[in-house]
Design a protein around this motif. Structure first.
Motif, PDB file in Angstrom:
ATOM      1  N   PHE A  14       3.687   6.187  -5.782  1.00  0.00           N
ATOM      2  CA  PHE A  14       3.970   5.403  -4.573  1.00  0.00           C
ATOM      3  C   PHE A  14       4.327   3.993  -4.986  1.00  0.00           C
ATOM      4  O   PHE A  14       3.758   3.444  -5.935  1.00  0.00           O
ATOM      5  N   GLU A  15       5.267   3.410  -4.253  1.00  0.00           N
ATOM      6  CA  GLU A  15       5.619   2.012  -4.494  1.00  0.00           C
ATOM      7  C   GLU A  15       5.913   1.318  -3.173  1.00  0.00           C
ATOM      8  O   GLU A  15       6.593   1.867  -2.309  1.00  0.00           O
ATOM      9  N   ALA A  16       5.389   0.109  -3.040  1.00  0.00           N
ATOM     10  CA  ALA A  16       5.734  -0.803  -1.947  1.00  0.00           C
ATOM     11  C   ALA A  16       6.254  -2.062  -2.627  1.00  0.00           C
ATOM     12  O   ALA A  16       5.527  -2.690  -3.402  1.00  0.00           O
ATOM     13  N   ALA A  17       7.513  -2.388  -2.377  1.00  0.00           N
ATOM     14  CA  ALA A  17       8.129  -3.520  -3.068  1.00  0.00           C
ATOM     15  C   ALA A  17       8.848  -4.416  -2.069  1.00  0.00           C
ATOM     16  O   ALA A  17       9.322  -3.960  -1.023  1.00  0.00           O
ATOM     17  N   GLY A  18       8.937  -5.689  -2.415  1.00  0.00           N
ATOM     18  CA  GLY A  18       9.619  -6.653  -1.569  1.00  0.00           C
ATOM     19  C   GLY A  18       9.116  -8.048  -1.869  1.00  0.00           C
ATOM     20  O   GLY A  18       8.559  -8.299  -2.942  1.00  0.00           O
ATOM     21  N   ARG A  94     -13.539  -2.125  -0.184  1.00  0.00           N
ATOM     22  CA  ARG A  94     -12.085  -2.227  -0.255  1.00  0.00           C
ATOM     23  C   ARG A  94     -11.631  -1.679  -1.609  1.00  0.00           C
ATOM     24  O   ARG A  94     -10.616  -2.098  -2.155  1.00  0.00           O
ATOM     25  N   ALA A  95     -12.389  -0.731  -2.128  1.00  0.00           N
ATOM     26  CA  ALA A  95     -12.153  -0.202  -3.469  1.00  0.00           C
ATOM     27  C   ALA A  95     -10.891   0.645  -3.590  1.00  0.00           C
ATOM     28  O   ALA A  95     -10.321   0.751  -4.658  1.00  0.00           O
ATOM     29  N   CYS A  96     -10.450   1.247  -2.501  1.00  0.00           N
ATOM     30  CA  CYS A  96      -9.264   2.106  -2.535  1.00  0.00           C
ATOM     31  C   CYS A  96      -8.041   1.274  -2.135  1.00  0.00           C
ATOM     32  O   CYS A  96      -7.978   0.767  -1.020  1.00  0.00           O
ATOM     33  N   PRO A  97      -7.045   1.144  -3.019  1.00  0.00           N
ATOM     34  CA  PRO A  97      -5.897   0.289  -2.700  1.00  0.00           C
ATOM     35  C   PRO A  97      -4.912   0.870  -1.683  1.00  0.00           C
ATOM     36  O   PRO A  97      -4.048   0.152  -1.196  1.00  0.00           O
ATOM     37  N   LEU A  98      -5.043   2.155  -1.353  1.00  0.00           N
ATOM     38  CA  LEU A  98      -4.188   2.755  -0.319  1.00  0.00           C
ATOM     39  C   LEU A  98      -5.050   3.710   0.503  1.00  0.00           C
ATOM     40  O   LEU A  98      -5.145   4.899   0.235  1.00  0.00           O
ATOM     41  N   ASP A  99      -5.711   3.135   1.502  1.00  0.00           N
ATOM     42  CA  ASP A  99      -6.608   3.883   2.376  1.00  0.00           C
ATOM     43  C   ASP A  99      -5.879   4.097   3.701  1.00  0.00           C
ATOM     44  O   ASP A  99      -5.634   3.154   4.447  1.00  0.00           O
ATOM     45  N   ALA A 140      -0.704   2.186 -10.828  1.00  0.00           N
ATOM     46  CA  ALA A 140       0.201   2.732 -11.829  1.00  0.00           C
ATOM     47  C   ALA A 140       0.758   1.567 -12.635  1.00  0.00           C
ATOM     48  O   ALA A 140       0.660   0.407 -12.239  1.00  0.00           O
ATOM     49  N   ARG A 141       1.334   1.862 -13.748  1.00  0.00           N
ATOM     50  CA  ARG A 141       1.926   0.808 -14.570  1.00  0.00           C
ATOM     51  C   ARG A 141       3.021   0.090 -13.802  1.00  0.00           C
ATOM     52  O   ARG A 141       3.760   0.689 -13.042  1.00  0.00           O
ATOM     53  N   GLY A 142       3.100  -1.202 -14.040  1.00  0.00           N
ATOM     54  CA  GLY A 142       4.196  -1.966 -13.474  1.00  0.00           C
ATOM     55  C   GLY A 142       3.899  -2.659 -12.166  1.00  0.00           C
ATOM     56  O   GLY A 142       4.797  -3.236 -11.575  1.00  0.00           O
ATOM     57  N   SER A 143       2.650  -2.637 -11.692  1.00  0.00           N
ATOM     58  CA  SER A 143       2.354  -3.386 -10.471  1.00  0.00           C
ATOM     59  C   SER A 143       2.536  -4.874 -10.755  1.00  0.00           C
ATOM     60  O   SER A 143       2.238  -5.358 -11.844  1.00  0.00           O
ATOM     61  N   ALA A 144       3.073  -5.582  -9.805  1.00  0.00           N
ATOM     62  CA  ALA A 144       3.361  -7.005  -9.940  1.00  0.00           C
ATOM     63  C   ALA A 144       3.224  -7.637  -8.559  1.00  0.00           C
ATOM     64  O   ALA A 144       3.059  -6.924  -7.561  1.00  0.00           O
ATOM     65  N   PRO A 145       3.324  -8.973  -8.473  1.00  0.00           N
ATOM     66  CA  PRO A 145       3.212  -9.601  -7.145  1.00  0.00           C
ATOM     67  C   PRO A 145       4.232  -9.090  -6.133  1.00  0.00           C
ATOM     68  O   PRO A 145       3.958  -9.069  -4.937  1.00  0.00           O
ATOM     69  N   ASP A 146       5.401  -8.650  -6.627  1.00  0.00           N
ATOM     70  CA  ASP A 146       6.432  -8.181  -5.696  1.00  0.00           C
ATOM     71  C   ASP A 146       6.501  -6.659  -5.590  1.00  0.00           C
ATOM     72  O   ASP A 146       7.430  -6.129  -4.987  1.00  0.00           O
ATOM     73  N   ALA A 147       5.523  -5.958  -6.175  1.00  0.00           N
ATOM     74  CA  ALA A 147       5.515  -4.491  -6.096  1.00  0.00           C
ATOM     75  C   ALA A 147       4.107  -3.957  -6.318  1.00  0.00           C
ATOM     76  O   ALA A 147       3.436  -4.349  -7.264  1.00  0.00           O
ATOM     77  N   LEU A 148       3.694  -3.082  -5.440  1.00  0.00           N
ATOM     78  CA  LEU A 148       2.434  -2.363  -5.595  1.00  0.00           C
ATOM     79  C   LEU A 148       2.793  -0.933  -5.969  1.00  0.00           C
ATOM     80  O   LEU A 148       3.469  -0.232  -5.206  1.00  0.00           O
ATOM     81  N   ARG A 149       2.375  -0.515  -7.153  1.00  0.00           N
ATOM     82  CA  ARG A 149       2.661   0.844  -7.624  1.00  0.00           C
ATOM     83  C   ARG A 149       1.338   1.576  -7.801  1.00  0.00           C
ATOM     84  O   ARG A 149       0.436   1.092  -8.482  1.00  0.00           O
TER      85      ARG A 149
END
Length: 185
Positions: A14-18, A94-99, A140-149
């Motif tokens: 899953f990815e949320a980016a912007g 708030r342990a689960c990042p996608l609840d 997942a690898r690659g999470s950054a301020p502009d993307a949650l993976r």
């Protein structure tokens, strides 16, 4: 459609980016305990367990009537204690990042039905696209301020209905959901 009580679990990326601000707002909204505070009918569960233990004829079962009553009561007490822990976590964790429950809360009247009720599973299917909370949600690898993976497991299907609601609620973000059908190591 009523999903099966014993689901198949599907692995996803899953990815949320912007814009970083929009990703931060999504992170805050999506974080939760990762579980549902179902309202369980403990007296009925205790009675069901008692009947299961006493289903065999007395000469074939390995427990007496009194032993079955004691054990059913102990099971009820253990489930009640676990329910108390779940309720405490549901209020603060708030342990689960996608609840999905944090993003699309299950109404109290649905939680009152319990996790095995067909109407409750139907509600989850319609609102989330999957009949259970996501499991093993991890960065997942690659999470950054502009993307949650993230990566996770979902029951029976991808959480497509939840994804649609995320897109409506967070229009500044791009969402990508990829089921992984080969073995997820």
């Amino acid at each position: 459609m009523t999903p099966a009580p014993d689901p198949d679990w599907l692995y996803h990326h899953f990815e949320a980016a912007g814009p970083a601000e929009a990703v931060a707002a999504f992170r805050a909204a999506a974080a939760g305990p990762g579980l549902l505070p179902w309202r369980l009918d403990l007296p009925t569960l205790e009675e069901d367990w008692l009947h299961l233990m006493l289903a065999a004829p007395p000469q074939q079962r390995g427990i007496s009537l009194e032993g079955a009553r004691i054990l059913a009561g102990q099971l009820r007490d253990a489930v009640a204690a676990q329910q108390g822990r779940v309720e405490a976590l549901a209020a603060s964790s708030r342990a689960c990042p996608l609840d999905l429950h944090a993003l699309i809360p299950v109404p109290a009247e649905v939680l009152a039905l319990g996790p095995d009720h067909a109407e409750a599973r139907d509600w989850l299917w319609r609102a989330w696209g999957t009949p259970r909370p996501l499991r093993h949600v991890q960065p997942a690898r690659g999470s950054a301020p502009d993307a949650l993976r993230l990566r996770f497991w979902s029951a029976d299907w991808s959480p497509w209905a939840a994804l649609q609601r995320m897109r409506e609620r967070f229009p500044a973000l791009r969402f990508k959901l990829s089921p992984i059908y080969e073995e997820a190591g």
